[in-house]
Design an enzyme around this catalytic site. Structure first.
Site, PDB file in Angstrom:
ATOM      1  N   THR A 178     -12.297   7.441   4.960  1.00  0.00           N
ATOM      2  CA  THR A 178     -12.483   8.366   6.059  1.00  0.00           C
ATOM      3  C   THR A 178     -13.755   9.124   5.714  1.00  0.00           C
ATOM      4  OG1 THR A 178     -10.149   8.529   6.464  1.00  0.00           O
ATOM      5  CG2 THR A 178     -11.450  10.311   7.336  1.00  0.00           C
TER       6      THR A 178
ATOM      7  N   GLY B 235      -9.056  12.067   2.969  1.00  0.00           N
ATOM      8  CA  GLY B 235      -8.033  12.270   1.947  1.00  0.00           C
ATOM      9  C   GLY B 235      -6.628  11.994   2.437  1.00  0.00           C
TER      10      GLY B 235
HETATM   11  O1  DON Z   1      -5.875   9.724  10.354  1.00  0.00           O
HETATM   12  C1  DON Z   1      -5.418   9.880   9.220  1.00  0.00           C
HETATM   13  O2  DON Z   1      -4.752  10.827   8.891  1.00  0.00           O
HETATM   14  C2  DON Z   1      -5.723   8.833   8.155  1.00  0.00           C
HETATM   15  N1  DON Z   1      -5.942   7.569   8.772  1.00  0.00           N
HETATM   16  C3  DON Z   1      -6.881   9.299   7.347  1.00  0.00           C
HETATM   17  C4  DON Z   1      -7.184   8.350   6.244  1.00  0.00           C
HETATM   18  C5  DON Z   1      -7.998   8.919   5.172  1.00  0.00           C
HETATM   19  O3  DON Z   1      -8.324  10.065   5.117  1.00  0.00           O
HETATM   20  C6  DON Z   1      -8.386   7.953   4.124  1.00  0.00           C
HETATM   21  N2  DON Z   1      -8.888   8.628   2.980  1.00  0.00           N
HETATM   22  N3  DON Z   1      -8.280   8.779   2.006  1.00  0.00           N
END
Ligand code: DON
Length: 572
Positions: free
Chosen positions: A374, A465
């Site tokens: 992300t 995160g």
């Molecule tokens: O939208 C969300 O909450 C997750 N898909 C975010 C994923 C993310 O932050 C990956 N990093 N660790």
């Protein structure tokens, strides 16, 4: 009561003088002396300044930075994923939220990842074509450019196209993230061709070219939304995904639209804060944390009692997340209750001052990877326009699948749904019916782009995160409210609790041995992490000092770019 009603409800609370959720207008007297951009990759930060220099505003720069990240940081976000754009426009004080979250394909079913005995098959919701929801980021870019930008989309996309065609520099972060997904990327020939060299990560510092993504961006530059959701791009995506066993159809692409929503707004310590509404859980949880903790005389607390109440507040807001929250277009949520100071007072009263509350003892439903994927970026321009954008493909390199001819990975955001009530997803998060899979539904997110509009300080904050995003933004924002610098906010070691699993994780250096022992004695299961997490990006305009600071998380310091440039430097 649905979200759309919450302003009225909270306005009533405002009359009681307790907490205000009524959007207020905050106009800067004069713009900041400099523009600031913090993103997870220096090459993307530079692109943002290039667009400001061409006369673009923070929103044009956001489109340019987002598209550039799609090229230079493919492990974290991109055209095959989604994102949230939280924007604040200086000239009329309008704050808005562009929801470009992915949607489940129309052929998705609630049980699609369950085996014959009803147990989730995690591999299917994280790896390959079946794991992907319909991408939303491209629609978000077009909407932001058309509704809020000053420049044509074509101009804002041009630097990303140039990076893809002429080459970008492969970073230590790109290479390190390949490590998590090498085997899976190798199963997708188009992904392997793009991101592997002899089945290994390309060497750091190497120049990488991606003509396929350049062509997709060029189609968008020419035709806007249709350039992605119809024609050659949509065909290549649907054909590639179908051939690999996925469920995407052209109809999914025809129907996809980004949605402009009202951001969540609250006031804390006399400051206005705007943040992400559902389908993010982040804003609601953030308000909950401030509401619960605002009732304690925190400033007078020693460190351990303060940590104690913070962890208990975290436990309670993540519990509510798991029970109540989902896509606002599909489920009715008790938003007014969750935002209410009275509700928070009840939660506060349930906190034992000396002992941990076991999560299982709270009424409700009965190992988390580190988060570096992300991508968040924050921008402020010299007019005072602010953008806080978090975008994602979920796990590193998303589903680790590239449809031939497209040049980008598709997301594995379907794993953000609750595959089965009470069964944790890749981030250990659990959920209920509110976040069950349904055709066309958006999976619940934790992404929490947030803008602080204080009298003296304006800031944008956010980070990746997974489940930890919310507690990270909370801790960073608390520091900004406390007068700390952007660099201090992005650097400070973090702690986290998310209801289930019922333990306190902490970054190296976040807690001393003595603090760990003291919390242990209060009944907490301590789970210190070996590695740090997050990649927070903050811009901060301090009006009293007349400074703009842009800080990129030092955890990836060689890769990220936080920079501010004076007016004369930009408009030379
Ligand atoms: O939208 C969300 O909450 C997750 N898909 C975010 C994923 C993310 O932050 C990956 N990093 N660790």
């Amino acid at each position: 009561m649905t979200l759309t009603n919450h302003v009225r409800v909270t306005a009533r609370l405002a009359l009681l003088g307790i907490i205000f959720f009524v959007p207020t207008t905050l106009l800067a007297d004069s713009g900041p002396p400099a523009a600031g951009i913090a993103s997870a990759n220096k090459q993307a930060t530079a692109v943002g300044f290039e667009i400001l220099q061409q006369g673009g505003n923070a929103f044009d720069a956001a489109v340019a930075v987002s598209a550039a990240l799609s090229v230079v940081e493919p492990e974290s976000s991109g055209l095959g994923g989604g994102g949230f754009f939280l924007l604040h426009r200086a000239n009329d004080g309008k704050s808005t939220f562009i929801d470009a979250r992915e949607k489940a394909p129309l052929a998705a079913t609630r049980e699609m990842y369950l085996d014959a005995s009803g147990n989730p098959q995690r591999g299917k919701s994280v790896n390959g074509a079946l794991a992907a929801a319909i991408p939303g980021l491209p629609a978000g870019l077009v909407m932001v450019a058309e509704r809020y930008g000053k420049l044509p989309l074509k101009q804002s996309l041009a630097p990303a196209i140039r990076l893809a065609r002429n080459g970008y520099v492969w970073s230590a972060k790109n290479a390190s993230m390949i490590g998590f997904r090498k085997d899976q990327l190798a199963t997708s020939p188009a992904a392997a061709k793009l991101f592997l060299r002899d089945a290994q990560a390309p060497a750091v510092g190497q120049r990488m070219r991606n003509p396929d993504i350049a062509r997709v961006l060029e189609r968008m530059a020419k035709q806007g939304h249709r350039g992605y959701y119809e024609g050659a791009t949509a065909d290549a995506l649907v054909n590639g995904v179908s051939a690999a066993g996925g469920l995407w159809t052209l109809e999914d692409f025809k129907q996809y639209q980004a949605v402009e929503r009202e951001p969540l707004h609250f006031r804390y310590l006399d400051q206005d804060i705007y943040t992400a509404p559902p389908p993010s859980s982040g804003g609601i949880a953030l308000v909950g944390l401030f509401n619960i903790l605002g009732g304690f005389p925190l400033a007078s607390f020693e460190r351990v009692p303060r940590l104690h109440v913070e962890i208990e507040a975290m436990r309670r807001v993540y519990r509510d997340r798991s029970i109540y929250l989902g896509d606002p277009d599909f489920v009715t949520m008790p938003i007014d209750m969750l935002l209410s100071p009275y509700y928070a007072a009840g939660l506060r009263a349930s906190i034992h001052t000396k002992m941990a509350t076991p999560s299982d003892s709270l009424p409700g439903i009965s190992a988390t990877p580190e988060g570096n994927d992300t991508s968040h970026f924050s921008i402020i321009d010299t007019e005072g326009n602010v953008a806080a954008v978090t975008q994602s493909v979920n796990l590193p390199f998303g589903a680790a699948f590239v449809a031939p001819g497209t040049g980008f990975v598709i997301n594995n955001e379907m794993d953000d749904f609750s595959l089965k009530p009470g069964v944790p997803n890749a981030y250990g998060l659990i959920g209920e019916d509110a976040n069950a899979i349904a055709p066309g539904k958006r999976p619940l997110s934790s992404m929490t782009p947030t803008i602080l509009l204080g009298k003296d300080r304006v800031a944008a904050i956010g980070g990746p995160g997974g489940s930890r995003i919310i507690t990270m933004v909370f801790q960073g924002l608390s520091m900004l409210l406390d007068g700390k610098t952007a660099l201090e906010a992005v650097s400070a070691p973090r702690i986290h609790h998310q209801y289930q699993p019922d333990n306190v994780s902490s970054e190296p250096g976040a807690l001393s041995e003595a603090e760990i022992a003291a919390l242990n004695a209060r009944g907490y299961t301590m789970a210190p992490a070996e590695r740090p997490w997050g990649n927070m990006q903050v811009v901060l305009w301090d009006k009293r000092k007349g400074t703009v600071e842009a800080a990129s998380d030092p955890r990836w310091k060689a890769v990220g770019g936080g920079e501010s440039r004076d007016k004369d430097m930009i408009f030379r």
